[in-house]
Write an enzyme that holds these catalytic residues in place. Structure first.
Site, PDB file in Angstrom:
ATOM      1  N   ARG A   9       0.813  -1.207   0.000  1.00 57.79           N
ATOM      2  CA  ARG A   9       0.000   0.000   0.000  1.00 57.79           C
ATOM      3  C   ARG A   9       0.851   1.264   0.000  1.00 57.79           C
ATOM      4  O   ARG A   9       1.631   1.518   0.918  1.00 57.79           O
ATOM      5  CB  ARG A   9      -0.942   0.012   1.203  1.00 57.79           C
ATOM      6  CG  ARG A   9      -1.948   1.156   1.168  1.00 57.79           C
ATOM      7  CD  ARG A   9      -2.845   1.174   2.397  1.00 57.79           C
ATOM      8  NE  ARG A   9      -3.864   2.206   2.298  1.00 57.79           N
ATOM      9  CZ  ARG A   9      -3.653   3.506   2.543  1.00 57.79           C
ATOM     10  NH1 ARG A   9      -2.450   3.923   2.927  1.00 57.79           N
ATOM     11  NH2 ARG A   9      -4.639   4.387   2.409  1.00 57.79           N
ATOM     12  N   HIS A  41       0.303   5.358  -1.978  1.00 56.86           N
ATOM     13  CA  HIS A  41      -0.529   6.125  -2.887  1.00 56.86           C
ATOM     14  C   HIS A  41       0.092   6.277  -4.274  1.00 56.86           C
ATOM     15  O   HIS A  41      -0.630   6.354  -5.273  1.00 56.86           O
ATOM     16  CB  HIS A  41      -0.818   7.516  -2.313  1.00 56.86           C
ATOM     17  CG  HIS A  41      -1.853   7.509  -1.227  1.00 56.86           C
ATOM     18  ND1 HIS A  41      -1.604   7.032   0.033  1.00 56.86           N
ATOM     19  CD2 HIS A  41      -3.155   7.926  -1.232  1.00 56.86           C
ATOM     20  CE1 HIS A  41      -2.692   7.151   0.778  1.00 56.86           C
ATOM     21  NE2 HIS A  41      -3.654   7.690   0.033  1.00 56.86           N
ATOM     22  N   LYS A  69     -14.325   5.968 -16.392  1.00 56.20           N
ATOM     23  CA  LYS A  69     -15.243   4.970 -15.834  1.00 56.20           C
ATOM     24  C   LYS A  69     -14.488   4.223 -14.736  1.00 56.20           C
ATOM     25  O   LYS A  69     -14.092   3.067 -14.879  1.00 56.20           O
ATOM     26  CB  LYS A  69     -15.762   4.029 -16.923  1.00 56.20           C
ATOM     27  CG  LYS A  69     -17.067   3.329 -16.544  1.00 56.20           C
ATOM     28  CD  LYS A  69     -17.716   2.685 -17.747  1.00 56.20           C
ATOM     29  CE  LYS A  69     -18.988   1.929 -17.376  1.00 56.20           C
ATOM     30  NZ  LYS A  69     -20.054   2.839 -16.900  1.00 56.20           N
TER      31      LYS A  69
END
Length: 299
Positions: A116, A118, A163
């Site tokens: 993890r 960003h 999308k």
């Protein structure tokens, strides 16, 4: 406590899906908890309608998938022929084993699995997931009488043209209409129409079919191009331009469009009648043209 007690598998249908190169049962599919789609919503998706197992507007859906992936600095992990083969296999399986006459093929591509952080890591193997579900079309009653919608401010991010799987804003927007007993939430950015929670919105005035411009505030639905084609064939004027709130509420007709709604008339907005309070002639012409396009799949 076993998995079923947590609701992990008990409610999942026994259908085939595709995950990272293999076909498996949906209840058996597994993705790492460190997948960036799970951690960050770092991915995109498509919903491809299939009528009788035949993909509808396949090329346009693939074009939009490519655009969304490019915005995320990703390349399409599969060639179009493979996407088509996966979609047809899953749609045929759902039709043959569960009797679903028409299907929706959900495609999701995430950046993949990583520790993890960003920042966008490079060199990851994308996670590719595809599943099929039954396409539930609008009911005859909805088509005859139209549907009710409500309005809300568009509080989502400024890159609505992607999308993206980061759909919490759309979830909140859709819940507004659910709480009001309505079918959709029509949203405005300031004084201008953007779109609905999971649909595009069309305004009809004096026989002109109008929609918001294609920019970062609106997801360009596949029906943008289709409705323009139908308008051309039907001799209807078609315009994409900024549309004010006042124009929406004074419209002769309002329409929704999406993969499962196709084209659907709005009869009431914020409990006020739209036009005559019933589906109008432009809707009838657009819906007829839409059905002709669907029928051409099997011609």
């Amino acid at each position: 406590m076993n998995a079923a007690n947590w609701g992990e598998t008990a409610a999942l249908p026994d259908t085939t899906c595709y995950l990272n190169g293999a076909f498996t049962q949906l209840r058996d599919a597994r993705v790492s908890v460190l997948d960036r789609g799970f951690i960050f919503g770092d991915g995109v998706y498509e919903v491809l309608p299939c009528y009788g197992g035949q993909p509808f507007r396949f090329g346009q859906h693939m074009d939009r998938l490519d655009r969304s992936l490019a915005e995320l600095r990703m390349t399409n992990p599969l060639p179009r022929a493979e996407w088509a083969a996966i979609a047809q296999r899953l749609s045929h399986a759902l039709r043959d084993t569960h009797g679903a006459a028409h299907q929706l093929i959900y495609i999701q591509v995430t950046r993949g699995v990583a520790v993890r952080d960003h920042a966008m890591p490079s060199g990851l193997l994308p996670t590719v997931f595809v599943m099929a579900s039954e396409m539930k079309l609008a009911t005859p009653v909805q088509r005859e009488h139209g549907v009710a919608c409500v309005t809300a401010d568009d509080f989502r991010w400024e890159k609505a043209h992607i999308k993206s799987t980061s759909l919490l804003g759309a979830v909140f927007a859709r819940q507004i209409s659910i709480d009001a007993g309505a079918v959709e939430t029509v949203m405005f950015r300031g004084d201008h129409l953007s779109e609905a929670a999971s649909s595009n919105v069309w305004v009809v005035k004096d026989g002109v079919v109008m929609g918001p411009p294609k920019d970062n505030r609106v997801l360009e639905g596949i029906r943008f191009g289709l409705i323009e084609e139908i308008c051309r064939a039907q001799g209807l004027r078609f315009e994409l331009r900024p549309i004010t709130r006042a124009e929406v509420f004074s419209a002769d007709e309002l329409l929704l469009s999406s993969a499962s709604k196709e084209v659907l008339p709005i009869a009431r907005l914020d409990d006020q009648p739209v036009g005559q309070g019933r589906p109008g002639p432009t809707y009838a012409r657009l819906y007829a043209g839409y059905q002709q396009a669907v029928a051409a799949l099997s011609a």
